[in-house]
Design an enzyme around this catalytic site. Structure first.
Site, mmCIF file in Angstrom:
data_model
loop_
_atom_site.group_PDB
_atom_site.id
_atom_site.type_symbol
_atom_site.label_atom_id
_atom_site.label_comp_id
_atom_site.label_asym_id
_atom_site.label_seq_id
_atom_site.Cartn_x
_atom_site.Cartn_y
_atom_site.Cartn_z
ATOM 1 N N CYS A 13 1.033 -0.780 0.348
ATOM 2 C CA CYS A 13 0.151 0.232 -0.057
ATOM 3 C C CYS A 13 0.553 1.407 -0.537
ATOM 4 O O CYS A 13 2.188 0.789 0.537
ATOM 5 C CB CYS A 13 -1.013 -0.356 1.123
ATOM 6 S SG CYS A 13 -2.094 1.251 1.007
ATOM 7 N N CYS A 87 -4.685 1.036 -3.825
ATOM 8 C CA CYS A 87 -4.045 2.132 -4.038
ATOM 9 C C CYS A 87 -3.365 2.345 -4.776
ATOM 10 O O CYS A 87 -3.012 3.454 -5.251
ATOM 11 C CB CYS A 87 -3.417 2.616 -2.558
ATOM 12 S SG CYS A 87 -2.406 0.518 -1.971
ATOM 13 N N CYS A 91 4.308 -1.346 -8.861
ATOM 14 C CA CYS A 91 4.976 -2.569 -8.271
ATOM 15 C C CYS A 91 6.200 -2.654 -8.712
ATOM 16 O O CYS A 91 4.828 -3.827 -10.287
ATOM 17 C CB CYS A 91 3.606 -3.712 -7.399
ATOM 18 S SG CYS A 91 4.865 -4.607 -6.564
#
Length: 139
Positions: A13, A87, A91
């Site tokens: 997150c 969110c 990544c």
């Protein structure tokens, strides 16, 4: 006869101060030694959200000593399952990893009353994840 490797799960997150901390705490609490748990964020906050700490304390899990951690490429590389928390966090992608995105409300700036339903939804999803991983949840 070798024992199977322990699965590893990374929760991501942006601030690593709310949803990912709750998810990591539930998986650690319910999965115990049978799973390796990490959480991180691309822009970690200075501290875990106090309303999140309080909401978790209500269900008997103390995360007051946790600190937000920065997301590293190594954390993703060494995880079997990478779960982003709705969110839109960036990544790193590695083939062979399982990526999930859990669309969850953001507890940032919310009181404990608003955090409770988010906490409960995360617990439900963690219990489902434990079953998918073939791990027996602790009571």
């Amino acid at each position: 006869m070798s024992t199977p490797a322990v699965p590893s799960v990374l929760f991501v997150c942006v601030h690593n101060a709310g949803r990912s901390q709750m998810a990591a705490a539930f998986l650690t609490h319910l999965g115990g030694e049978r799973v390796q748990v990490r959480s991180a964020g691309s822009a970690p906050a200075d501290a875990v959200n106090p309303a999140v700490v309080e909401a978790m304390r209500e269900v008997g899990i103390d995360i007051s000593a946790e600190t937000p951690k920065v997301l590293t490429v190594e954390a993703v590389q060494t995880s079997d399952v990478v779960i982003t928390m709705g969110c839109g966090d960036a990544c790193p992608y590695f083939p062979g990893k399982r990526y999930l995105d859990w669309k969850l409300a953001d507890p940032a700036g919310q009181g404990v009353d608003a955090v409770r339903p988010i906490r409960d939804e995360i617990e439900r999803r963690i219990r489902d994840l434990i079953a998918e991983l073939g791990i027996e949840a602790r009571a």
